[in-house]
Design an enzyme around this catalytic site. Structure first.
Site, PDB file in Angstrom:
ATOM      1  N   GLY A 146       1.875   1.971  11.092  1.00  0.00           N
ATOM      2  CA  GLY A 146       2.773   3.100  10.826  1.00  0.00           C
ATOM      3  C   GLY A 146       3.371   3.229  12.138  1.00  0.00           C
ATOM      4  O   GLY A 146       3.915   4.565  12.396  1.00  0.00           O
ATOM      5  N   GLU A 191      -5.704  -5.670  10.022  1.00  0.00           N
ATOM      6  CA  GLU A 191      -4.544  -4.588  10.211  1.00  0.00           C
ATOM      7  C   GLU A 191      -4.894  -3.902  11.695  1.00  0.00           C
ATOM      8  O   GLU A 191      -5.741  -3.024  11.615  1.00  0.00           O
ATOM      9  CB  GLU A 191      -4.643  -3.610   9.287  1.00  0.00           C
ATOM     10  CG  GLU A 191      -4.318  -4.217   7.679  1.00  0.00           C
ATOM     11  CD  GLU A 191      -3.640  -3.090   6.938  1.00  0.00           C
ATOM     12  OE1 GLU A 191      -2.371  -3.257   6.612  1.00  0.00           O
ATOM     13  OE2 GLU A 191      -4.304  -2.161   6.644  1.00  0.00           O
ATOM     14  N   SER A 219       2.799  -2.372  10.422  1.00  0.00           N
ATOM     15  CA  SER A 219       4.282  -2.407  10.572  1.00  0.00           C
ATOM     16  C   SER A 219       5.009  -3.393  10.397  1.00  0.00           C
ATOM     17  O   SER A 219       6.006  -4.028  11.220  1.00  0.00           O
ATOM     18  CB  SER A 219       4.279  -2.011  12.344  1.00  0.00           C
ATOM     19  OG  SER A 219       4.104  -0.669  12.581  1.00  0.00           O
ATOM     20  N   HIS A 231      -9.727   0.346   4.436  1.00  0.00           N
ATOM     21  CA  HIS A 231      -8.588   0.658   5.051  1.00  0.00           C
ATOM     22  C   HIS A 231      -8.794   1.502   6.466  1.00  0.00           C
ATOM     23  O   HIS A 231      -9.743   2.566   6.440  1.00  0.00           O
ATOM     24  CB  HIS A 231      -7.432   1.555   4.259  1.00  0.00           C
ATOM     25  CG  HIS A 231      -6.116   1.336   4.864  1.00  0.00           C
ATOM     26  ND1 HIS A 231      -5.562   2.215   5.502  1.00  0.00           N
ATOM     27  CD2 HIS A 231      -5.124   0.538   4.681  1.00  0.00           C
ATOM     28  CE1 HIS A 231      -4.577   2.247   6.011  1.00  0.00           C
ATOM     29  NE2 HIS A 231      -4.149   0.997   5.489  1.00  0.00           N
ATOM     30  N   ASN A 252       0.923  -1.035  -0.118  1.00  0.00           N
ATOM     31  CA  ASN A 252      -0.007  -0.154   0.246  1.00  0.00           C
ATOM     32  C   ASN A 252       0.821   1.213   0.045  1.00  0.00           C
ATOM     33  O   ASN A 252       1.499   1.582   0.990  1.00  0.00           O
ATOM     34  CB  ASN A 252      -0.800  -0.015   1.125  1.00  0.00           C
ATOM     35  CG  ASN A 252      -1.724   1.209   1.321  1.00  0.00           C
ATOM     36  OD1 ASN A 252      -1.866   1.823   0.519  1.00  0.00           O
ATOM     37  ND2 ASN A 252      -2.428   1.468   2.529  1.00  0.00           N
ATOM     38  N   LEU A 253       1.064   1.775  -1.161  1.00  0.00           N
ATOM     39  CA  LEU A 253       2.052   2.900  -1.245  1.00  0.00           C
ATOM     40  C   LEU A 253       1.441   4.306  -0.667  1.00  0.00           C
ATOM     41  O   LEU A 253       2.146   5.320  -0.588  1.00  0.00           O
ATOM     42  CB  LEU A 253       2.375   3.047  -2.727  1.00  0.00           C
ATOM     43  CG  LEU A 253       2.832   2.183  -3.477  1.00  0.00           C
ATOM     44  CD1 LEU A 253       3.390   2.412  -4.926  1.00  0.00           C
ATOM     45  CD2 LEU A 253       4.135   1.496  -2.495  1.00  0.00           C
ATOM     46  N   LYS A 254      -0.077   4.213  -0.342  1.00  0.00           N
ATOM     47  CA  LYS A 254      -0.529   5.506   0.149  1.00  0.00           C
ATOM     48  C   LYS A 254      -0.297   6.620  -0.506  1.00  0.00           C
ATOM     49  O   LYS A 254      -0.553   6.471  -1.751  1.00  0.00           O
ATOM     50  CB  LYS A 254      -0.236   5.614   1.724  1.00  0.00           C
ATOM     51  CG  LYS A 254      -0.094   4.244   2.565  1.00  0.00           C
ATOM     52  CD  LYS A 254      -0.037   4.451   4.061  1.00  0.00           C
ATOM     53  CE  LYS A 254       0.091   3.201   4.770  1.00  0.00           C
ATOM     54  NZ  LYS A 254      -0.187   3.523   6.108  1.00  0.00           N
TER      55      LYS A 254
HETATM   56  C1  PEP Z   1      -1.121   0.015   6.059  1.00  0.00           C
HETATM   57  O1  PEP Z   1      -1.389   0.880   6.074  1.00  0.00           O
HETATM   58  O2  PEP Z   1      -1.917  -0.840   5.206  1.00  0.00           O
HETATM   59  C2  PEP Z   1       0.141  -0.753   6.649  1.00  0.00           C
HETATM   60  C3  PEP Z   1       0.310  -1.797   6.748  1.00  0.00           C
HETATM   61  O3  PEP Z   1       0.926   0.268   6.920  1.00  0.00           O
HETATM   62  P1  PEP Z   1       2.494   0.085   7.729  1.00  0.00           P
HETATM   63  O4  PEP Z   1       3.154  -1.137   7.214  1.00  0.00           O
HETATM   64  O5  PEP Z   1       3.020   1.408   7.508  1.00  0.00           O
HETATM   65  O6  PEP Z   1       2.133  -0.205   9.028  1.00  0.00           O
END
Ligand code: PEP
Length: 235
Positions: A163, A157, A193, A88, A6-8
C-alpha cells in the site's frame, strides 16, 4: 499463474457481487485459464461457481463458538468457501496475530484440505538490518507451517511495500524468491504495490508464480489487465 485480489475492508456486498461478475465475465469472454482468487471482506462472501475462486481473508480455527468478531468454518461452509488467506501482515501487525495463532489456523484448515494462501514478508527495519537478518526474520514465519502441503500457496509481501507504492527492485524480488523456493516448492506469489504498470515485469521473473494485489485490484479493469498479462506470458 495465480492472480489474487485482496479486497481488504473495501466494497459492500452488492459492489463485491458486481466486481466478481465483471471479473468472471472477463475470464469467460477471453477464455482465460489463469487461476484467479478473490478475497472479499467477510460480510461480502458469496457462493460462487465459475472460473474464479472466492476465498476468505481470515478464519478462526474452529467450527463455530464463542469467538466474538471472528468467522470460522461454519460461516465459510455456508458459502462453500474452501480457500483462505492467512498470515497477512495487516493481521500480524495491526491485530497482533502471532506465529503460533497463525499456525493453529493453518493446521485446522489444512486438516480440512483448504487451499491456503500464506503470507510472509519483512518490515522495513528488518530489511535495513541486512540480508541475513531479513531472511532469518522471514524464516521464522515458516516455523510450524507444513511447507510441503499440496494446497499451499505462499505470498511474499514485503510489509514496507504494501500500500505504499514502493517495491523492491526486480532483481531483489527474483533473488528473494529464489531463496524462498528453497524453503518450499509451493507456488510463490509476489505482493506489495503491484499495479498495471509493474505487474507484467514482475510476472515475467523467474520463481514468481503469480501476484497478490491489494489496492490496484479494487479497479476491476486493472485487475483484469493483470490477469491478461499472466495469460499472455503463458508460463
Ligand atoms: C496486500 O495487502 O496484500 C497488498 C498486496 O496490497 P497492495 O497491493 O495495496 O500493496
Amino acid at each position: 499463474m495465480i492472480i489474487a485480489a485482496n479486497l481488504k475492508t473495501n466494497f459492500t456486498r452488492s459492489k463485491t457481487q458486481a466486481y466478481i461478475t465483471e471479473i468472471e465475465n472477463f475470464l469467460i469472454k477471453k477464455a482465460n485459464t489463469q487461476k484467479v482468487l478473490v478475497f472479499p471482506v467477510a460480510s461480502s462472501l458469496i457462493k460462487h461457481t465459475g472460473k474464479l475462486t472466492i476465498g476468505a481473508q481470515n478464519a478462526h480455527p474452529a467450527f463455530n463458538g464463542a469467538f466474538t468478531g471472528e468467522i470460522a468454518q461454519e460461516q465459510l461452509d455456508e458459502f462453500e468457501i474452501k480457500t483462505i488467506l492467512i498470515g497477512h501482515s495487516e493481521r500480524r501487525h495491526i491485530f497482533g496475530e502471532t506465529q503460533e495463532e497463525i499456525v493453529k489456523k493453518f493446521n485446522y484448515y489444512k486438516d480440512l484440505l483448504y487451499k491456503i494462501v500464506y503470507c510472509v514478508g519483512e518490515p522495513l527495519d528488518k530489511r535495513e538490518a541486512g540480508h541475513d537478518k531479513m531472511m532469518s526474520y522471514i524464516s521464522k514465519q515458516y516455523e510450524g507451517i507444513d511447507t510441503s502441503y499440496k494446497k499451499l500457496i505462499i505470498a511474499y509481501e514485503p510489509v514496507w511495500a504494501i500500500g505504499t507504492g514502493l517495491t523492491p527492485t526486480l532483481k531483489d524480488i527474483e533473488f528473494i524468491h529464489k531463496e524462498l523456493k528453497e524453503k518450499s516448492l509451493a507456488p510463490l506469489l509476489y505482493g506489495g504495490s503491484i499495479k498495471v504498470t509493474n505487474a507484467k515485469e514482475v510476472l515475467e521473473l523467474k520463481n514468481v508464480d503469480g501476484i497478490l494485489v491489494g489496492s490496484a485490484a479494487l479497479y476491476a479493469k486493472h485487475f483484469c489487465t493483470m490477469i491478461q498479462f499472466a495469460q499472455d506470458l503463458e508460463k
